[in-house]
Enzyme design. Sequence first.
Site, mmCIF file in Angstrom:
data_model
loop_
_atom_site.group_PDB
_atom_site.id
_atom_site.type_symbol
_atom_site.label_atom_id
_atom_site.label_comp_id
_atom_site.label_asym_id
_atom_site.label_seq_id
_atom_site.Cartn_x
_atom_site.Cartn_y
_atom_site.Cartn_z
ATOM 1 N N CYS A 1 -17.972 -0.850 -19.631
ATOM 2 C CA CYS A 1 -19.304 -1.249 -18.856
ATOM 3 C C CYS A 1 -19.969 -2.675 -19.179
ATOM 4 O O CYS A 1 -20.770 -3.167 -18.395
ATOM 5 C CB CYS A 1 -20.350 -0.366 -19.014
ATOM 6 N N TYR B 1 8.478 9.791 -4.554
ATOM 7 C CA TYR B 1 7.987 10.177 -3.100
ATOM 8 C C TYR B 1 8.936 9.319 -2.132
ATOM 9 O O TYR B 1 8.298 8.587 -1.180
ATOM 10 C CB TYR B 1 6.454 9.808 -3.138
ATOM 11 N N GLU C 1 0.842 -1.025 0.070
ATOM 12 C CA GLU C 1 -0.007 -0.098 -0.073
ATOM 13 C C GLU C 1 0.881 1.261 -0.119
ATOM 14 O O GLU C 1 0.301 2.362 -0.674
ATOM 15 C CB GLU C 1 -0.771 0.204 1.256
ATOM 16 N N GLN D 1 -0.007 6.741 -5.357
ATOM 17 C CA GLN D 1 0.165 7.659 -6.401
ATOM 18 C C GLN D 1 1.129 6.938 -7.399
ATOM 19 O O GLN D 1 1.756 7.542 -8.029
ATOM 20 C CB GLN D 1 0.753 8.842 -5.920
ATOM 21 N N THR D 2 1.084 5.492 -7.510
ATOM 22 C CA THR D 2 1.931 4.779 -8.359
ATOM 23 C C THR D 2 1.167 3.653 -8.801
ATOM 24 O O THR D 2 0.598 3.062 -8.210
ATOM 25 C CB THR D 2 3.106 4.457 -7.529
ATOM 26 N N LEU E 1 11.559 5.110 -7.535
ATOM 27 C CA LEU E 1 10.114 4.904 -7.447
ATOM 28 C C LEU E 1 9.263 6.347 -7.374
ATOM 29 O O LEU E 1 8.125 6.290 -7.181
ATOM 30 C CB LEU E 1 10.030 3.917 -6.262
ATOM 31 N N TYR F 1 -6.763 6.617 4.145
ATOM 32 C CA TYR F 1 -6.962 5.431 3.204
ATOM 33 C C TYR F 1 -6.065 4.282 3.699
ATOM 34 O O TYR F 1 -6.509 3.253 3.633
ATOM 35 C CB TYR F 1 -6.298 6.168 1.825
ATOM 36 N N CYS G 1 -18.681 -5.169 -16.917
ATOM 37 C CA CYS G 1 -18.887 -4.798 -15.714
ATOM 38 C C CYS G 1 -19.973 -5.570 -15.003
ATOM 39 O O CYS G 1 -20.860 -5.654 -15.380
ATOM 40 C CB CYS G 1 -19.209 -3.256 -15.462
#
Length: 354
Positions: A196, A79, A34, A39-40, A77, A117, A199
């Site tokens: 869709c 951040y 996580e 953002q990856t 990577l 999150y 889905c």
Amino acid sequence: MSNFQRKLLKWFDSHARELPWRINRDPYRIWLSEVMLQQTTVAAVIGYFDRFVTKFPTLVSLAAAEEADVLLLWQGLGYYSRARNLHRAAKILVNEHNGKFPEDPEIFSKLPGIGRYMLGAILSQAFEQRLPIVEANTRRVYVRLLSRFDLDLDSREGQVWLWQTATDLLPRKRIGDFNQALMELGATLCRPQPLCEECPVSKECLAYQSGLQDQLPLSRKKKEFEQVQTVTLVIEDQGKFLLRQIGPGGRWARLWEFPQRTIEPEETEAEACRKLLEELGIRAQIGKEITQIRYGVTRFKIQMTALEAELTGRAIAREDFRWLLPGEWADHPLSTPMRKLAEILRNPRQLRLF
DNA sequence: AACTCGGGGAC
DNA sequence: GTCCCAGAGTT
């Protein structure tokens, strides 16, 4: 259990991607995944994840590592504060919690790098805690599912709605799988250009029932970037390099701190540069090339002026300037500006303004 | 609420 | 080139 919940979980059971962090429910691996996935994209993470768990297979081994070795595995990577926070948190868990993962959200959320999150994503997967998640994928799912056109998701009201919706949707059981299924749906089918037809929950999707799925989510407000003039100097003297950058009104300095000098509003960057060079006792010629750069993730637009100059070799090493020794940072792996400057310094006889 | 961190992929 | 991405911390 609602139709939505049942259908989504059934779909997940047969369509979940096999990912390295899904082979078991080891909280350490889930946590690491996580963190890396912030953002990856999944594709970018997989290789890093495998290398990382090979080198540091457990929480204890990570906590015992040197930060530099952790950062080395993170190199490329991005951040990098993620890696530092991960490492710090591992040490905290080993030193203050006997190396055990806390199942208590109150405790877990206090660790560095754990926001709302991460709290829900990790604790629901690892321990079946009934906690919601909101991130880029699930955001799209929620908004389309309930067809919210009348809400700015970035506003406070929008954020409250997203988290409330995420909470309301949670089933009683299989919380971890359900959260994963929401993200899997958003990543594979409920993409910006949705698929869709495939889905499993299109019958439950209000946007799809209205044929409006392509209109959601509403595009974010575009950030307006001010055009500014700036002067950046890389000055070489006896193998040392001085960096200066100035913007309008002396509002900001980049790359390295320096004595402030203001560019007046009516003053062009070329004129400002001439004055600056005059102060420094440097003879220079200013080129005409204009371009734009993107500085890391911060997208401000900058007028650039190419400059080549010769140093007079005096009056540069003022006490209030800071000098960089190339060996100290030119090979530093972690920063775009560092690499950009390393390029410049491969040709150290050039004095460049950009 | 706005900024900052970063690299890569899709388009 | 622009936009987006399994966000969090700081101001």
